[in-house]
Scaffold this active site. Structure first.
Site, PDB file in Angstrom:
ATOM      1  N   ASN A  24       0.802  -1.220   0.000  1.00  0.00           N
ATOM      2  CA  ASN A  24       0.000   0.000   0.000  1.00  0.00           C
ATOM      3  C   ASN A  24       0.838   1.275   0.000  1.00  0.00           C
ATOM      4  OD1 ASN A  24      -2.339  -1.488  -0.093  1.00  0.00           O
ATOM      5  ND2 ASN A  24      -2.697  -1.417   2.111  1.00  0.00           N
ATOM      6  N   CYS A 116     -10.625  -5.784  -5.003  1.00  0.00           N
ATOM      7  CA  CYS A 116     -11.340  -6.704  -4.109  1.00  0.00           C
ATOM      8  C   CYS A 116     -12.821  -6.334  -4.006  1.00  0.00           C
ATOM      9  CB  CYS A 116     -10.728  -6.667  -2.707  1.00  0.00           C
ATOM     10  SG  CYS A 116      -9.063  -7.309  -2.611  1.00  0.00           S
ATOM     11  N   ARG A 121     -16.201   1.331  -2.819  1.00  0.00           N
ATOM     12  CA  ARG A 121     -15.037   2.195  -2.586  1.00  0.00           C
ATOM     13  C   ARG A 121     -14.967   3.158  -3.768  1.00  0.00           C
ATOM     14  NH1 ARG A 121     -10.136  -1.703  -0.851  1.00  0.00           N
ATOM     15  NH2 ARG A 121     -10.867  -3.027  -2.529  1.00  0.00           N
ATOM     16  N   PRO A 122     -15.904   4.106  -3.836  1.00  0.00           N
ATOM     17  CA  PRO A 122     -16.033   4.939  -5.025  1.00  0.00           C
ATOM     18  C   PRO A 122     -14.864   5.898  -5.201  1.00  0.00           C
ATOM     19  CG  PRO A 122     -17.461   5.759  -3.293  1.00  0.00           C
ATOM     20  CD  PRO A 122     -16.877   4.464  -2.795  1.00  0.00           C
ATOM     21  N   ASP A 124     -15.278   8.965  -6.046  1.00  0.00           N
ATOM     22  CA  ASP A 124     -15.807  10.327  -5.921  1.00  0.00           C
ATOM     23  C   ASP A 124     -14.851  11.263  -5.192  1.00  0.00           C
ATOM     24  OD1 ASP A 124     -17.836   8.667  -6.697  1.00  0.00           O
ATOM     25  OD2 ASP A 124     -19.375   9.587  -5.452  1.00  0.00           O
ATOM     26  N   LEU A 125     -14.234  10.791  -4.117  1.00  0.00           N
ATOM     27  CA  LEU A 125     -13.348  11.647  -3.329  1.00  0.00           C
ATOM     28  C   LEU A 125     -12.104  12.035  -4.117  1.00  0.00           C
ATOM     29  CD1 LEU A 125     -13.663   9.808   0.101  1.00  0.00           C
ATOM     30  CD2 LEU A 125     -14.653  12.025  -0.498  1.00  0.00           C
ATOM     31  N   VAL A 164      -7.693   7.084   2.491  1.00  0.00           N
ATOM     32  CA  VAL A 164      -6.285   6.884   2.148  1.00  0.00           C
ATOM     33  C   VAL A 164      -6.059   7.163   0.670  1.00  0.00           C
ATOM     34  CG1 VAL A 164      -4.435   5.180   1.960  1.00  0.00           C
ATOM     35  CG2 VAL A 164      -5.885   5.225   3.997  1.00  0.00           C
ATOM     36  N   ASP A 306      -7.545  -3.871   7.540  1.00  0.00           N
ATOM     37  CA  ASP A 306      -6.829  -4.950   6.852  1.00  0.00           C
ATOM     38  C   ASP A 306      -6.326  -6.034   7.799  1.00  0.00           C
ATOM     39  OD1 ASP A 306      -7.285  -3.949   4.366  1.00  0.00           O
ATOM     40  OD2 ASP A 306      -5.269  -3.172   4.027  1.00  0.00           O
TER      41      ASP A 306
END
EC number: 2.5.1.7
Length: 422
Positions: A24, A116, A121-122, A124-125, A164, A306
């Site tokens: 990550n 996944c 988990r769009p 948009d942000l 994140v 996670d």
């Protein structure tokens, strides 16, 4: 297609394991290399499927990429500004190409991403953040298309929610913006801090990383540089849990306790003896009783989502009950029905799982549903009685570097086999 065949044992998992670089952190850093006009070298990059996909994507965009220990990237001649569906569909992280492309070249497009299947988990942000920096965004034909006339403009941005991914997108894009960007309600994860260190290594001016307010002073260009990826705190935690549930003792090397303090605190609460040094963490469960713990996932520095699946297994095997509350993603208990096939005790109520007091696990055929959930199934197979087959292990390969080799070194009996061999 490959599967894991695991012969379970009551033998404790014990020994040493060298922790790989954090997926990550590695992925956003590799994409951020698109900002650099000169070659960069990124060390301690894990050997993962998602890393291979990222390298292929960078090459498709025109970057020259080679791997000889470190990953070397020369993005000086990038001439394609579109991340295509055939690559992006397998990896949600591909959205991180968009910010660097529009920041440096004034345009970029990325197919709406995959990854996944653990809830919405769009993007948009990400989009809203780039728009606040002056980019024009359109969603057309399954692609996110970004453009800007001239340079992006620094802005005062307050994130609607802690993210994140979006924090990384805005932070990277703002490095080449005109003026200063202040990003409030920013995510604080160690991987964001590491990405910021990489950006500074190639000439950016980022400060405040690791707090909820990040400041980025835009510069006109970014050069080359060297960076070593931070250790993978989730891989670290996974192997510590493996030792805890098996009653073993493990030393994780090439990692730091400061990366996962909330996880270590819960392991100690569960009855483990945890010690650490400058670049190692040890866990000893020898002769100790495993106790269930209550977990509530939340953004860093709280308990990481996670590690939720691994602690679900820990609670199942402990003197319970323990309550797991998942606040980050919906639909992230898909591993529980698979563990129940092995005899685990758990009840799900909305975003909460109550588990504990499982009287041993029995080997079974189970299916990996997402990256971290699949790790809990593999560990369960190692401590179960009999043979366990874990299907769809491509999920595991997205985030764990040679997990079967590392578990074998700890005493597990696990092998990767072709589906046709079973």
């Amino acid at each position: 297609m490959y599967k894991f065949r695991i012969q379970g044992s009551d033998k404790p998992l014990s020994g040493e394991v060298t922790i790989s670089g954090a997926k990550n952190a590695a992925l956003p850093i590799l994409f951020a290399a698109l900002l650099a006009e000169e070659p960069v070298e990124v060390a301690n990059v894990p050997k993962l499927r998602d890393v291979d996909t990222t390298i292929e994507l960078l090459q498709r965009l025109g970057a020259k990429v080679s791997r000889n220990g470190s990953v070397h990237i020369d993005a000086s001649e990038v001439n394609n500004f579109c991340a295509p569906y055939d690559l992006v569909k397998t990896m949600r992280a591909s959205i991180w190409a968009l910010g660097p492309l529009v920041a440096r070249f004034g345009k970029g497009q990325v197919s709406l991403p995959g990854g996944c299947a653990i809830g919405a988990r769009p993007v948009d942000l990400h989009i809203h953040g780039l728009e606040q920096l002056g980019a024009t965004i359109k969603l057309e034909d399954g692609y996110v298309k970004a453009e800007v006339d001239g340079r992006l403009k620094g802005a005062h941005i307050v994130m609607d929610k802690v993210s994140v991914g979006a924090t990384i997108t805005v932070m990277c894009a703002a490095t080449l913006a005109e003026g200063t960007t202040i990003l409030e309600n920013a995510a604080r994860e160690p991987e964001i801090v590491d990405t910021a260190h990489f950006l500074n290594a190639i000439g950016a001016k980022v400060s405040g990383m690791g707090t909820d307010t990040i400041t980025i002073e835009g510069v006109e260009r970014l050069g080359g540089g060297y960076h070593e990826v931070v250790a993978d705190r989730i891989e670290t935690g996974t192997f510590l849990v493996a030792a805890a549930v098996s009653g073993g003792k493990v030393v994780c090397k090439n990692t730091k306790a400061s990366l996962l303090e909330s996880v270590l605190a819960k392991l100690e609460e569960a009855g483990a003896k945890v010690e650490s040094g400058e670049d190692w963490i040890s866990l000893d469960m020898t002769g100790r009783e495993l106790k269930a713990v209550n977990i509530r996932t939340a953004p860093h520095p709280a308990f990481p989502t996670d590690m939720q699946a691994q602690f679900t297994l820990l609670n199942m095997m402990a003197k319970g009950p323990g309550i797991i509350t998942e606040t980050i993603f919906e639909n992230r208990f898909m591993h529980i029905p698979e563990l129940q096939r092995m005899g685990a005790h758990a009840e799900i109520e909305g975003n909460t799982a109550i588990c504990g007091d499982t009287d041993g696990l029995s080997g079974a055929q189970v299916m990996a549903t997402d990256l971290r959930a699949s790790a809990s199934l593999v560990i369960a197979g190692c401590i179960a009685k009999g043979e366990t087959i874990v299907d769809r292990i491509y999920h595991i390969d997205r985030g764990y570097d040679k997990i079967e080799d590392k578990l074998t070194a700890l005493g597990a009996n696990i092998e990767r086999v072709r589906s046709s061999e079973l």
